[in-house]
Design a protein around this motif. Structure first.
Motif, PDB file in Angstrom:
ATOM      1  N   HIS A  37     -17.485  -6.766   5.181  1.00  0.00           N
ATOM      2  CA  HIS A  37     -17.153  -5.649   3.815  1.00  0.00           C
ATOM      3  C   HIS A  37     -17.240  -6.774   2.521  1.00  0.00           C
ATOM      4  N   PHE A  38     -16.946  -7.883   2.487  1.00  0.00           N
ATOM      5  CA  PHE A  38     -17.515  -8.711   1.416  1.00  0.00           C
ATOM      6  C   PHE A  38     -18.720  -8.823   1.162  1.00  0.00           C
ATOM      7  N   SER A  39     -19.598  -9.051   2.152  1.00  0.00           N
ATOM      8  CA  SER A  39     -21.198  -9.009   1.995  1.00  0.00           C
ATOM      9  C   SER A  39     -21.726  -7.910   1.739  1.00  0.00           C
ATOM     10  N   ASP A  40     -21.285  -6.916   2.152  1.00  0.00           N
ATOM     11  CA  ASP A  40     -21.840  -5.260   1.608  1.00  0.00           C
ATOM     12  C   ASP A  40     -21.590  -5.349   0.348  1.00  0.00           C
ATOM     13  N   TRP A  41     -20.325  -5.497  -0.166  1.00  0.00           N
ATOM     14  CA  TRP A  41     -19.915  -5.482  -1.652  1.00  0.00           C
ATOM     15  C   TRP A  41     -20.846  -6.166  -2.442  1.00  0.00           C
ATOM     16  N   GLU A  42     -20.968  -7.674  -2.047  1.00  0.00           N
ATOM     17  CA  GLU A  42     -21.749  -8.292  -2.888  1.00  0.00           C
ATOM     18  C   GLU A  42     -23.329  -7.834  -2.904  1.00  0.00           C
ATOM     19  N   GLN A  71     -10.802 -13.766 -10.682  1.00  0.00           N
ATOM     20  CA  GLN A  71     -12.153 -13.170  -9.733  1.00  0.00           C
ATOM     21  C   GLN A  71     -12.380 -11.774  -9.715  1.00  0.00           C
ATOM     22  N   PRO A  72     -13.537 -11.341  -9.730  1.00  0.00           N
ATOM     23  CA  PRO A  72     -14.028  -9.933  -9.596  1.00  0.00           C
ATOM     24  C   PRO A  72     -13.636  -9.154  -8.342  1.00  0.00           C
ATOM     25  N   TYR A  73     -13.483  -9.952  -7.388  1.00  0.00           N
ATOM     26  CA  TYR A  73     -13.147  -9.217  -6.212  1.00  0.00           C
ATOM     27  C   TYR A  73     -12.205 -10.168  -5.379  1.00  0.00           C
ATOM     28  N   TYR A  74     -11.020  -9.699  -4.680  1.00  0.00           N
ATOM     29  CA  TYR A  74     -10.109 -10.557  -3.774  1.00  0.00           C
ATOM     30  C   TYR A  74     -10.200  -9.826  -2.641  1.00  0.00           C
ATOM     31  N   GLN A  75     -10.394 -10.803  -1.457  1.00  0.00           N
ATOM     32  CA  GLN A  75     -10.353 -10.260  -0.145  1.00  0.00           C
ATOM     33  C   GLN A  75      -8.829 -10.956   0.644  1.00  0.00           C
ATOM     34  N   SER A  76      -8.369 -11.860  -0.011  1.00  0.00           N
ATOM     35  CA  SER A  76      -7.081 -12.286   0.567  1.00  0.00           C
ATOM     36  C   SER A  76      -6.501 -13.412  -0.338  1.00  0.00           C
ATOM     37  N   THR A  77      -5.067 -13.661  -0.383  1.00  0.00           N
ATOM     38  CA  THR A  77      -4.535 -14.637  -1.360  1.00  0.00           C
ATOM     39  C   THR A  77      -3.373 -15.140  -0.402  1.00  0.00           C
ATOM     40  N   ASN A  78      -2.872 -16.358  -0.588  1.00  0.00           N
ATOM     41  CA  ASN A  78      -1.825 -16.813  -0.035  1.00  0.00           C
ATOM     42  C   ASN A  78      -0.571 -16.239  -1.020  1.00  0.00           C
ATOM     43  N   GLU A  79       0.167 -15.514  -0.217  1.00  0.00           N
ATOM     44  CA  GLU A  79       1.395 -14.752  -0.946  1.00  0.00           C
ATOM     45  C   GLU A  79       2.550 -15.616  -1.103  1.00  0.00           C
ATOM     46  N   TYR A  80       3.215 -15.598  -2.135  1.00  0.00           N
ATOM     47  CA  TYR A  80       4.464 -16.561  -2.289  1.00  0.00           C
ATOM     48  C   TYR A  80       5.529 -15.605  -1.633  1.00  0.00           C
ATOM     49  N   LYS A  81       6.548 -16.048  -1.316  1.00  0.00           N
ATOM     50  CA  LYS A  81       7.711 -15.323  -0.901  1.00  0.00           C
ATOM     51  C   LYS A  81       8.577 -14.748  -1.760  1.00  0.00           C
ATOM     52  N   PRO A  82       8.422 -13.190  -1.943  1.00  0.00           N
ATOM     53  CA  PRO A  82       9.000 -12.574  -2.970  1.00  0.00           C
ATOM     54  C   PRO A  82      10.514 -13.043  -3.284  1.00  0.00           C
ATOM     55  N   LEU A  83      10.753 -13.164  -4.454  1.00  0.00           N
ATOM     56  CA  LEU A  83      12.145 -13.861  -4.924  1.00  0.00           C
ATOM     57  C   LEU A  83      12.770 -12.445  -5.573  1.00  0.00           C
ATOM     58  N   PRO A  84      13.896 -12.641  -5.272  1.00  0.00           N
ATOM     59  CA  PRO A  84      14.906 -11.351  -5.968  1.00  0.00           C
ATOM     60  C   PRO A  84      15.192 -11.666  -7.536  1.00  0.00           C
ATOM     61  N   LYS A  85      16.007 -10.447  -8.061  1.00  0.00           N
ATOM     62  CA  LYS A  85      16.288 -10.715  -9.326  1.00  0.00           C
ATOM     63  C   LYS A  85      17.744 -11.148  -9.288  1.00  0.00           C
ATOM     64  N   ALA A  86      18.490 -11.607 -10.337  1.00  0.00           N
ATOM     65  CA  ALA A  86      19.571 -11.951 -10.234  1.00  0.00           C
ATOM     66  C   ALA A  86      20.432 -10.584 -10.405  1.00  0.00           C
ATOM     67  N   GLU A  87      19.978  -9.922 -11.231  1.00  0.00           N
ATOM     68  CA  GLU A  87      20.778  -8.466 -11.173  1.00  0.00           C
ATOM     69  C   GLU A  87      20.159  -7.426 -10.215  1.00  0.00           C
ATOM     70  N   GLU A  88      20.998  -6.625  -9.926  1.00  0.00           N
ATOM     71  CA  GLU A  88      20.344  -5.545  -8.749  1.00  0.00           C
ATOM     72  C   GLU A  88      19.412  -4.630  -9.437  1.00  0.00           C
ATOM     73  N   SER A  89      19.660  -4.374 -10.793  1.00  0.00           N
ATOM     74  CA  SER A  89      18.562  -3.560 -11.526  1.00  0.00           C
ATOM     75  C   SER A  89      18.625  -4.037 -12.977  1.00  0.00           C
ATOM     76  N   THR A  90      17.465  -4.002 -13.791  1.00  0.00           N
ATOM     77  CA  THR A  90      17.371  -4.655 -14.866  1.00  0.00           C
ATOM     78  C   THR A  90      18.092  -4.026 -15.944  1.00  0.00           C
ATOM     79  N   HIS A  91      18.868  -4.803 -16.784  1.00  0.00           N
ATOM     80  CA  HIS A  91      19.575  -4.354 -17.833  1.00  0.00           C
ATOM     81  C   HIS A  91      18.430  -3.763 -19.173  1.00  0.00           C
ATOM     82  N   LEU A  92      18.992  -2.682 -19.663  1.00  0.00           N
ATOM     83  CA  LEU A  92      18.387  -2.181 -20.813  1.00  0.00           C
ATOM     84  C   LEU A  92      18.965  -2.505 -21.804  1.00  0.00           C
ATOM     85  N   VAL A  93      18.725  -3.476 -22.684  1.00  0.00           N
ATOM     86  CA  VAL A  93      19.536  -4.207 -23.851  1.00  0.00           C
ATOM     87  C   VAL A  93      19.160  -3.312 -25.365  1.00  0.00           C
TER      88      VAL A  93
END
Length: 388
Positions: A7-12, A39-61
């Motif tokens: 797929h990447f080769s076809d795109w190129e 990059q103009p095109y990504y086929q994969s990446t090394n994902e970091y482990k998702p980290l949570p927020k300290a708050e359950e939902s973002t405070h609107l200040v």
């Protein structure tokens, strides 16, 4: 894997045909001031482990004023206000540290930074002691919003935040890490600002693990002043809306919108600025996600690059004596100055476009870079000041 390669080769091949060149990456490469490879095109990446927020939902200040007191659960205080109940209160004025009247129904957070920003390069130990004696949820703020508004790069902001953290850790011990709140200004580069906040979560978590603590940073994000203009000030609303969105999507624990009016701000313009957050949160619920861009190859990749480069710069700062030592010698100021001048030149040349400022401008009057910036001082500078 074979299908991905095909797929990447076809795109190129397709792009080479469309652009009529074999050197497609040179044509498609997009330069940036942040020192990362996009990059103009990504086929994969090394994902970091998702980290949570300290708050359950973002405070609107909201900045406290009576007209929004009933609508805002979270308020920013620049002066003491009594009789507030069941609020998240962000204290923004050092003078309140000693005199704030607390109520047990409220939650309290300090946005007070104990570091000097000039070449005196000290920690205000009296102020720090006063704050640490309080029963706030977070007592001391590590503020790098000034650095962003002065023109520091994303990598510099992240490294400086770690550098200031290290200074406090050395003085007060690793227990201080649970008492910190981080204040960032969110700029105009939408996806990179998302990556900035995500990267800092990983950096802080990695730093805390050096002391056998698995911690998530508490992040307070506010809109930048750097890309705001005095003329056609309603355009500032569009700019700040995008900044608020990137902060919420990135997983900030609290967001605050500075008044969109640079000149003649009013209670009404302050209320409008706050209500941008309500529209974003209630119409799209983006304030409840922990890591909405997890799995986005582009965002994941620049998050990784920011984290790696910022950690490297942090280690270099420590090797050279630490944040305060470099501030005292003027090296921190010089680093920010050099980055800010490059960024301002991009604005002047039209590489960074600001509607009504360098794109469809009303005036052609300009100030020079030397009028705006000082190599010995960290100060807020708006891009548009060159044209105003």
């Amino acid at each position: 894997m074979e299908n991905k390669k095909n797929h990447f080769s076809d795109w190129e091949q397709l792009v080479k045909k469309q652009l009529k060149t074999e050197n497609i990456y040179e044509v498609l490469r997009k330069n940036n001031l942040e020192g990362v490879e996009v990059q103009p095109y990504y086929q994969s990446t090394n994902e970091y482990k998702p980290l949570p927020k300290a708050e359950e939902s973002t405070h609107l200040v909201a900045e406290y004023q009576e007209s929004v007191a009933d609508q805002a659960f979270a308020v920013l205080l620049n002066q003491n206000v009594e009789h507030l109940q069941e609020k998240a209160i962000f204290i923004n004025n050092p003078d309140l540290a000693e005199h704030i009247v607390t109520d047990e129904t409220n939650r309290y957070f300090s946005l007070i930074d104990v570091f000097s920003d000039d070449q005196s390069a000290v920690i205000d130990e009296h102020l720090a002691g006063e704050l640490l004696s309080k029963t706030f949820e977070k007592q001391i703020c590590i503020d790098v919003s000034l650095h962003q508004n002065a023109g520091a790069s994303v990598i510099q902001q992240l490294a400086f935040a770690l550098g200031k953290t290290q200074e406090l850790t050395e003085k007060y011990g690793s227990g201080i890490l649970t008492k910190l709140i981080y204040r960032f200004a969110v700029g105009a580069n939408y996806f990179m600002e998302i990556a900035k906040i995500r990267a800092f979560k990983y950096l802080f978590n990695q730093y805390a693990k050096e002391f056998d603590q698995d911690l998530i940073p508490y992040i307070f994000a506010e809109t930048s002043l750097r890309n705001k203009a005095k003329y056609d000030q309603e355009n500032n609303l569009i700019r700040s809306t995008l900044e608020l969105a990137s902060a919420m999507i990135a997983g900030a624990d609290a967001v605050f919108c500075n008044n969109y009016k640079i000149e003649n701000p009013s209670e009404l313009s302050s209320e409008i600025s706050f209500k941008q957050q309500i529209v974003l949160a209630y119409e799209s619920i983006i304030n409840v996600f922990e890591d909405a861009t997890s799995g986005s190859y582009y965002v994941e990749d620049i998050t990784r690059q920011f984290a790696e480069k910022a950690w490297k710069l942090f280690l270099k700062i420590e090797e050279d004596g630490g944040y305060l030592e470099l501030l005292k010698s003027g090296k921190i100021q010089k680093m920010i100055y050099e980055q800010a001048v490059k960024e301002q030149q991009w604005v002047e040349e039209g590489k960074i476009k600001v509607i009504g400022v360098n794109l469809y401008p009303k005036l052609d009057v300009k100030k020079s870079v030397s009028d705006l910036y000082n190599i010995k001082e960290i100060k807020k500078v708006r891009w548009a000041e060159m044209f105003e």
